[in-house]
Write a protein that holds these residues in place. Structure first.
Motif, PDB file in Angstrom:
ATOM      1  N   ASP A  94      53.175  16.142   9.879  1.00 27.29           N
ATOM      2  CA  ASP A  94      54.117  15.375  10.694  1.00 27.29           C
ATOM      3  C   ASP A  94      54.997  16.286  11.546  1.00 27.29           C
ATOM      4  O   ASP A  94      55.439  15.893  12.623  1.00 27.29           O
ATOM      5  CB  ASP A  94      54.996  14.473   9.824  1.00 27.29           C
ATOM      6  CG  ASP A  94      54.246  13.297   9.219  1.00 27.29           C
ATOM      7  OD1 ASP A  94      53.080  13.045   9.616  1.00 27.29           O
ATOM      8  OD2 ASP A  94      54.819  12.630   8.326  1.00 27.29           O
ATOM      9  N   LYS A  95      55.267  17.491  11.065  1.00 23.90           N
ATOM     10  CA  LYS A  95      56.068  18.450  11.824  1.00 23.90           C
ATOM     11  C   LYS A  95      55.220  19.216  12.846  1.00 23.90           C
ATOM     12  O   LYS A  95      55.734  20.052  13.585  1.00 23.90           O
ATOM     13  CB  LYS A  95      56.780  19.418  10.881  1.00 23.90           C
ATOM     14  CG  LYS A  95      57.906  18.742  10.105  1.00 23.90           C
ATOM     15  CD  LYS A  95      58.742  19.747   9.356  1.00 23.90           C
ATOM     16  CE  LYS A  95      59.956  19.076   8.742  1.00 23.90           C
ATOM     17  NZ  LYS A  95      61.007  18.810   9.710  1.00 23.90           N
ATOM     18  N   GLY A  96      53.929  18.949  12.866  1.00 24.46           N
ATOM     19  CA  GLY A  96      53.037  19.565  13.843  1.00 24.46           C
ATOM     20  C   GLY A  96      52.707  21.017  13.572  1.00 24.46           C
ATOM     21  O   GLY A  96      52.350  21.751  14.498  1.00 24.46           O
ATOM     22  N   LEU A  97      52.788  21.427  12.312  1.00 25.74           N
ATOM     23  CA  LEU A  97      52.486  22.812  11.987  1.00 25.74           C
ATOM     24  C   LEU A  97      51.013  23.124  12.220  1.00 25.74           C
ATOM     25  O   LEU A  97      50.144  22.281  11.995  1.00 25.74           O
ATOM     26  CB  LEU A  97      52.828  23.097  10.516  1.00 25.74           C
ATOM     27  CG  LEU A  97      54.083  23.936  10.340  1.00 25.74           C
ATOM     28  CD1 LEU A  97      55.297  23.200  10.803  1.00 25.74           C
ATOM     29  CD2 LEU A  97      54.218  24.414   8.945  1.00 25.74           C
ATOM     30  N   MET A  98      50.762  24.348  12.632  1.00 23.96           N
ATOM     31  CA  MET A  98      49.398  24.839  12.800  1.00 23.96           C
ATOM     32  C   MET A  98      48.939  25.401  11.457  1.00 23.96           C
ATOM     33  O   MET A  98      49.625  26.247  10.890  1.00 23.96           O
ATOM     34  CB  MET A  98      49.349  25.943  13.853  1.00 23.96           C
ATOM     35  CG  MET A  98      49.762  25.523  15.227  1.00 23.96           C
ATOM     36  SD  MET A  98      48.400  24.912  16.216  1.00 23.96           S
ATOM     37  CE  MET A  98      47.243  26.233  16.116  1.00 23.96           C
ATOM     38  N   PHE A  99      47.816  24.930  10.980  1.00 24.27           N
ATOM     39  CA  PHE A  99      47.251  25.431   9.733  1.00 24.27           C
ATOM     40  C   PHE A  99      46.197  26.480  10.036  1.00 24.27           C
ATOM     41  O   PHE A  99      45.459  26.365  11.008  1.00 24.27           O
ATOM     42  CB  PHE A  99      46.603  24.297   8.942  1.00 24.27           C
ATOM     43  CG  PHE A  99      47.588  23.294   8.405  1.00 24.27           C
ATOM     44  CD1 PHE A  99      48.209  23.505   7.188  1.00 24.27           C
ATOM     45  CD2 PHE A  99      47.893  22.147   9.113  1.00 24.27           C
ATOM     46  CE1 PHE A  99      49.119  22.588   6.681  1.00 24.27           C
ATOM     47  CE2 PHE A  99      48.795  21.215   8.622  1.00 24.27           C
ATOM     48  CZ  PHE A  99      49.411  21.444   7.402  1.00 24.27           C
ATOM     49  N   VAL A 100      46.107  27.491   9.181  1.00 21.92           N
ATOM     50  CA  VAL A 100      45.005  28.446   9.240  1.00 21.92           C
ATOM     51  C   VAL A 100      43.780  27.760   8.645  1.00 21.92           C
ATOM     52  O   VAL A 100      42.679  27.850   9.170  1.00 21.92           O
ATOM     53  CB  VAL A 100      45.330  29.727   8.438  1.00 21.92           C
ATOM     54  CG1 VAL A 100      44.154  30.674   8.410  1.00 21.92           C
ATOM     55  CG2 VAL A 100      46.562  30.397   8.980  1.00 21.92           C
ATOM     56  N   LEU A 127      50.658  31.724   3.600  1.00 21.97           N
ATOM     57  CA  LEU A 127      51.012  30.901   2.435  1.00 21.97           C
ATOM     58  C   LEU A 127      49.856  29.960   2.105  1.00 21.97           C
ATOM     59  O   LEU A 127      49.202  29.440   3.014  1.00 21.97           O
ATOM     60  CB  LEU A 127      52.240  30.042   2.740  1.00 21.97           C
ATOM     61  CG  LEU A 127      53.547  30.772   2.967  1.00 21.97           C
ATOM     62  CD1 LEU A 127      53.770  31.006   4.437  1.00 21.97           C
ATOM     63  CD2 LEU A 127      54.669  29.952   2.396  1.00 21.97           C
ATOM     64  N   GLU A 128      49.655  29.739   0.807  1.00 22.92           N
ATOM     65  CA  GLU A 128      48.693  28.747   0.346  1.00 22.92           C
ATOM     66  C   GLU A 128      49.403  27.800  -0.610  1.00 22.92           C
ATOM     67  O   GLU A 128      50.154  28.227  -1.482  1.00 22.92           O
ATOM     68  CB  GLU A 128      47.523  29.387  -0.405  1.00 22.92           C
ATOM     69  CG  GLU A 128      46.548  28.351  -0.958  1.00 22.92           C
ATOM     70  CD  GLU A 128      45.425  28.914  -1.802  1.00 22.92           C
ATOM     71  OE1 GLU A 128      44.439  28.193  -2.011  1.00 22.92           O
ATOM     72  OE2 GLU A 128      45.546  30.062  -2.278  1.00 22.92           O
ATOM     73  N   PHE A 129      49.146  26.525  -0.433  1.00 15.82           N
ATOM     74  CA  PHE A 129      49.643  25.514  -1.356  1.00 15.82           C
ATOM     75  C   PHE A 129      48.426  24.781  -1.882  1.00 15.82           C
ATOM     76  O   PHE A 129      47.538  24.412  -1.113  1.00 15.82           O
ATOM     77  CB  PHE A 129      50.605  24.557  -0.651  1.00 15.82           C
ATOM     78  CG  PHE A 129      51.840  25.260  -0.183  1.00 15.82           C
ATOM     79  CD1 PHE A 129      52.913  25.435  -1.040  1.00 15.82           C
ATOM     80  CD2 PHE A 129      51.900  25.796   1.082  1.00 15.82           C
ATOM     81  CE1 PHE A 129      54.041  26.117  -0.635  1.00 15.82           C
ATOM     82  CE2 PHE A 129      53.028  26.486   1.507  1.00 15.82           C
ATOM     83  CZ  PHE A 129      54.095  26.643   0.643  1.00 15.82           C
TER      84      PHE A 129
END
Length: 141
Positions: A94-100, A127-129
Motif C-alpha cells: 500500500d505504501k508503494g515499496l519496491m520489493f527485490v 531485509l527479509e520478512f
C-alpha cells in the motif's frame, strides 16, 4: 517458543532517510537516539541504525539462488506469524515499496513452506520478512 530479543546494529549512510523508513514506513517505535544513531523496536528486537559511510555490500549487490530467486546477501529480518506477515506485506504494498523479491510462498507444499518478501532500506541494507505455515518446521531439513 520463547526467544531472547536480539540486538543488531547496521550501517546507514543517510540517517534521516533510514530513520523515516524504519519509523514511518514500518511504524517501528523509536527508542534512544543521538545525532549518529537511532534505536528501534524491531518486532520485539533491538535494531540500531548507525550513521556510517557506504559499505561495499551497500554499493554492489551479491545474491545466492534460493528456490529459483536471487536472494540478496547479506540480509536480515524476522520470522512473523502468518497473519502478521500478510498485514506487513499489505502495508508495504500500500505504501508503494519496491520489493527485490515480491511477497510470495516459497517451497510450496514442501517441508519449510514459507511466505517471504525481500526489500532494501534507503541505504541498501537488504531485509527479509517471512512466516512459516508450520512454525515447527523453522529448522526442518
Amino acid at each position: 517458543m520463547s526467544l531472547s530479543p536480539f540486538h543488531l546494529a547496521i550501517p546507514v549512510f543517510d540517517l534521516p532517510a533510514a530513520r523515516q523508513f524504519y519509523g514511518e514506513t514500518f511504524g517501528l517505535a523509536e527508542g534512544r537516539s543521538s545525532e549518529k544513531w537511532v534505536d528501534f523496536n524491531f518486532f520485539g528486537h533491538q535494531l540500531v541504525i548507525h550513521e556510517h559511510p557506504k559499505t561495499s555490500t551497500q554499493e554492489s549487490v551479491m545474491t545466492n539462488e534460493v528456490d529459483g530467486q536471487d536472494v540478496p546477501v547479506p540480509h536480515f529480518g524476522v520470522v512473523l506469524g502468518w497473519s502478521e506477515w500478510e498485514q506487513l506485506a499489505k502495508r508495504l504494498e500500500d505504501k508503494g515499496l519496491m520489493f527485490v523479491i515480491e511477497p510470495h510462498i516459497r517451497f510450496q507444499g514442501q517441508v519449510g513452506e514459507q511466505a517471504t518478501m525481500f526489500l532494501y532500506d534507503p541505504c541498501g541494507n537488504a531485509l527479509e520478512f517471512k512466516a512459516f505455515k508450520d512454525i515447527s518446521q523453522l529448522f526442518a531439513k
